[in-house]
Scaffold this motif. Structure first.
Motif, PDB file in Angstrom:
ATOM      1  N   ALA A  92       0.846  -1.202   0.000  1.00  0.00           N
ATOM      2  CA  ALA A  92       0.000   0.000   0.000  1.00  0.00           C
ATOM      3  C   ALA A  92       0.880   1.250   0.000  1.00  0.00           C
ATOM      4  O   ALA A  92       0.570   2.236  -0.693  1.00  0.00           O
ATOM      5  CB  ALA A  92      -0.932   0.001   1.208  1.00  0.00           C
ATOM      6  N   GLY A  93       1.959   1.225   0.766  1.00  0.00           N
ATOM      7  CA  GLY A  93       2.890   2.356   0.774  1.00  0.00           C
ATOM      8  C   GLY A  93       3.539   2.561  -0.583  1.00  0.00           C
ATOM      9  O   GLY A  93       3.633   3.705  -1.077  1.00  0.00           O
ATOM     10  N   GLU A  94       3.963   1.458  -1.191  1.00  0.00           N
ATOM     11  CA  GLU A  94       4.581   1.547  -2.519  1.00  0.00           C
ATOM     12  C   GLU A  94       3.571   2.061  -3.546  1.00  0.00           C
ATOM     13  O   GLU A  94       3.902   2.885  -4.402  1.00  0.00           O
ATOM     14  CB  GLU A  94       5.115   0.180  -2.951  1.00  0.00           C
ATOM     15  CG  GLU A  94       6.316  -0.291  -2.159  1.00  0.00           C
ATOM     16  CD  GLU A  94       6.710  -1.729  -2.477  1.00  0.00           C
ATOM     17  OE1 GLU A  94       6.025  -2.393  -3.282  1.00  0.00           O
ATOM     18  OE2 GLU A  94       7.713  -2.198  -1.902  1.00  0.00           O
ATOM     19  N   PHE A  95       2.336   1.586  -3.440  1.00  0.00           N
ATOM     20  CA  PHE A  95       1.289   2.029  -4.371  1.00  0.00           C
ATOM     21  C   PHE A  95       1.011   3.521  -4.203  1.00  0.00           C
ATOM     22  O   PHE A  95       0.858   4.247  -5.184  1.00  0.00           O
ATOM     23  CB  PHE A  95       0.002   1.224  -4.154  1.00  0.00           C
ATOM     24  CG  PHE A  95      -1.153   1.736  -4.960  1.00  0.00           C
ATOM     25  CD1 PHE A  95      -1.233   1.479  -6.316  1.00  0.00           C
ATOM     26  CD2 PHE A  95      -2.152   2.506  -4.373  1.00  0.00           C
ATOM     27  CE1 PHE A  95      -2.291   1.958  -7.068  1.00  0.00           C
ATOM     28  CE2 PHE A  95      -3.201   2.991  -5.126  1.00  0.00           C
ATOM     29  CZ  PHE A  95      -3.273   2.713  -6.478  1.00  0.00           C
ATOM     30  N   ALA A  96       0.936   3.985  -2.952  1.00  0.00           N
ATOM     31  CA  ALA A  96       0.653   5.400  -2.706  1.00  0.00           C
ATOM     32  C   ALA A  96       1.758   6.275  -3.313  1.00  0.00           C
ATOM     33  O   ALA A  96       1.473   7.308  -3.914  1.00  0.00           O
ATOM     34  CB  ALA A  96       0.526   5.662  -1.209  1.00  0.00           C
ATOM     35  N   LYS A  97       3.017   5.844  -3.162  1.00  0.00           N
ATOM     36  CA  LYS A  97       4.131   6.607  -3.729  1.00  0.00           C
ATOM     37  C   LYS A  97       4.042   6.609  -5.252  1.00  0.00           C
ATOM     38  O   LYS A  97       4.180   7.652  -5.891  1.00  0.00           O
ATOM     39  CB  LYS A  97       5.467   6.008  -3.288  1.00  0.00           C
ATOM     40  CG  LYS A  97       6.675   6.787  -3.770  1.00  0.00           C
ATOM     41  CD  LYS A  97       7.952   6.123  -3.302  1.00  0.00           C
ATOM     42  CE  LYS A  97       9.190   6.830  -3.735  1.00  0.00           C
ATOM     43  NZ  LYS A  97       9.284   7.226  -5.088  1.00  0.00           N
ATOM     44  N   LEU A  98       3.804   5.445  -5.849  1.00  0.00           N
ATOM     45  CA  LEU A  98       3.700   5.345  -7.302  1.00  0.00           C
ATOM     46  C   LEU A  98       2.523   6.173  -7.817  1.00  0.00           C
ATOM     47  O   LEU A  98       2.633   6.887  -8.820  1.00  0.00           O
ATOM     48  CB  LEU A  98       3.541   3.881  -7.718  1.00  0.00           C
ATOM     49  CG  LEU A  98       3.418   3.617  -9.214  1.00  0.00           C
ATOM     50  CD1 LEU A  98       4.685   4.059  -9.944  1.00  0.00           C
ATOM     51  CD2 LEU A  98       3.129   2.148  -9.463  1.00  0.00           C
ATOM     52  N   LYS A  99       1.392   6.109  -7.109  1.00  0.00           N
ATOM     53  CA  LYS A  99       0.208   6.864  -7.508  1.00  0.00           C
ATOM     54  C   LYS A  99       0.515   8.367  -7.492  1.00  0.00           C
ATOM     55  O   LYS A  99       0.147   9.090  -8.416  1.00  0.00           O
ATOM     56  CB  LYS A  99      -0.957   6.551  -6.574  1.00  0.00           C
ATOM     57  CG  LYS A  99      -2.222   7.309  -6.907  1.00  0.00           C
ATOM     58  CD  LYS A  99      -3.320   6.968  -5.920  1.00  0.00           C
ATOM     59  CE  LYS A  99      -4.545   7.822  -6.223  1.00  0.00           C
ATOM     60  NZ  LYS A  99      -5.567   7.670  -5.204  1.00  0.00           N
ATOM     61  N   SER A 100       1.186   8.812  -6.452  1.00  0.00           N
ATOM     62  CA  SER A 100       1.540  10.231  -6.348  1.00  0.00           C
ATOM     63  C   SER A 100       2.444  10.653  -7.503  1.00  0.00           C
ATOM     64  O   SER A 100       2.219  11.694  -8.131  1.00  0.00           O
ATOM     65  CB  SER A 100       2.226  10.478  -5.010  1.00  0.00           C
ATOM     66  OG  SER A 100       2.716  11.787  -4.939  1.00  0.00           O
ATOM     67  N   ASP A 101       3.466   9.821  -7.776  1.00  0.00           N
ATOM     68  CA  ASP A 101       4.367  10.121  -8.896  1.00  0.00           C
ATOM     69  C   ASP A 101       3.606  10.182 -10.212  1.00  0.00           C
ATOM     70  O   ASP A 101       3.807  11.089 -11.024  1.00  0.00           O
ATOM     71  CB  ASP A 101       5.482   9.077  -8.995  1.00  0.00           C
ATOM     72  CG  ASP A 101       6.489   9.158  -7.856  1.00  0.00           C
ATOM     73  OD1 ASP A 101       6.474  10.174  -7.126  1.00  0.00           O
ATOM     74  OD2 ASP A 101       7.285   8.200  -7.710  1.00  0.00           O
TER      75      ASP A 101
END
Length: 149
Positions: A92-101
């Motif tokens: 979920a943390g990795e997804f949130a970072k990728l989504k933001s990028d």
């Protein structure tokens, strides 16, 4: 006379004793069968109770073994759930970072398209949005190295 009274008394006591003896002998003869039957019934009851007790002891041992097995399974399941939860949180943390990028990149591309449509191609290259588009193209786009510049 006194002797006769004593003799009479002893004779009466003897008769009473003889009656009691016969009564007791009759009781022993008739109740012996009842006593034997009662003893046999008690022996059968003891044997039945022993068998029932043994079955219950075996059932308890099986239940205890099942309980230990289920407790081990539960502990293993809880450990697996904790591992899965940690993995999901990481993802979920990795997804949130990728989504933001990606949202930042989409916004930059949107600005680039708008600037190009206005005809301000040269001015766009000087903006921070152009810098984001360029970094996106360099890092993520599947372009051959020759066309990245």
């Amino acid at each position: 006379t006194m002797l006769q009274d004593m003799q009479k008394k002893v004779t009466e006591e003897g008769k009473k004793e003889e009656e009691l003896y016969h009564k007791f002998m009759c009781f022993c003869k008739t109740s012996g069968g009842d006593l034997d039957a009662s003893i046999e019934a008690a022996k059968e009851k003891i044997e039945s109770a022993s068998t029932e007790l043994q079955a219950k002891v075996e059932r308890k041992a099986q239940t205890d073994a099942d309980l230990k097995e289920h407790e081990a399974s539960r502990a293993e399941a809880e450990e697996t759930m904790a591992t899965a939860l940690a993995l999901r949180e990481k993802e979920a943390g990795e997804f949130a970072k990728l989504k933001s990028d990606l949202q930042t990149n989409i916004a930059a591309i949107g600005k680039a398209v708008a600037a190009i449509e206005k005809g301000a191609g040269g001015a766009f290259l000087q903006t921070s949005a152009a810098s984001l588009v360029r970094s996106f193209a360099m890092e993520r786009a599947e372009l051959p190295d020759a066309t990245r510049q």
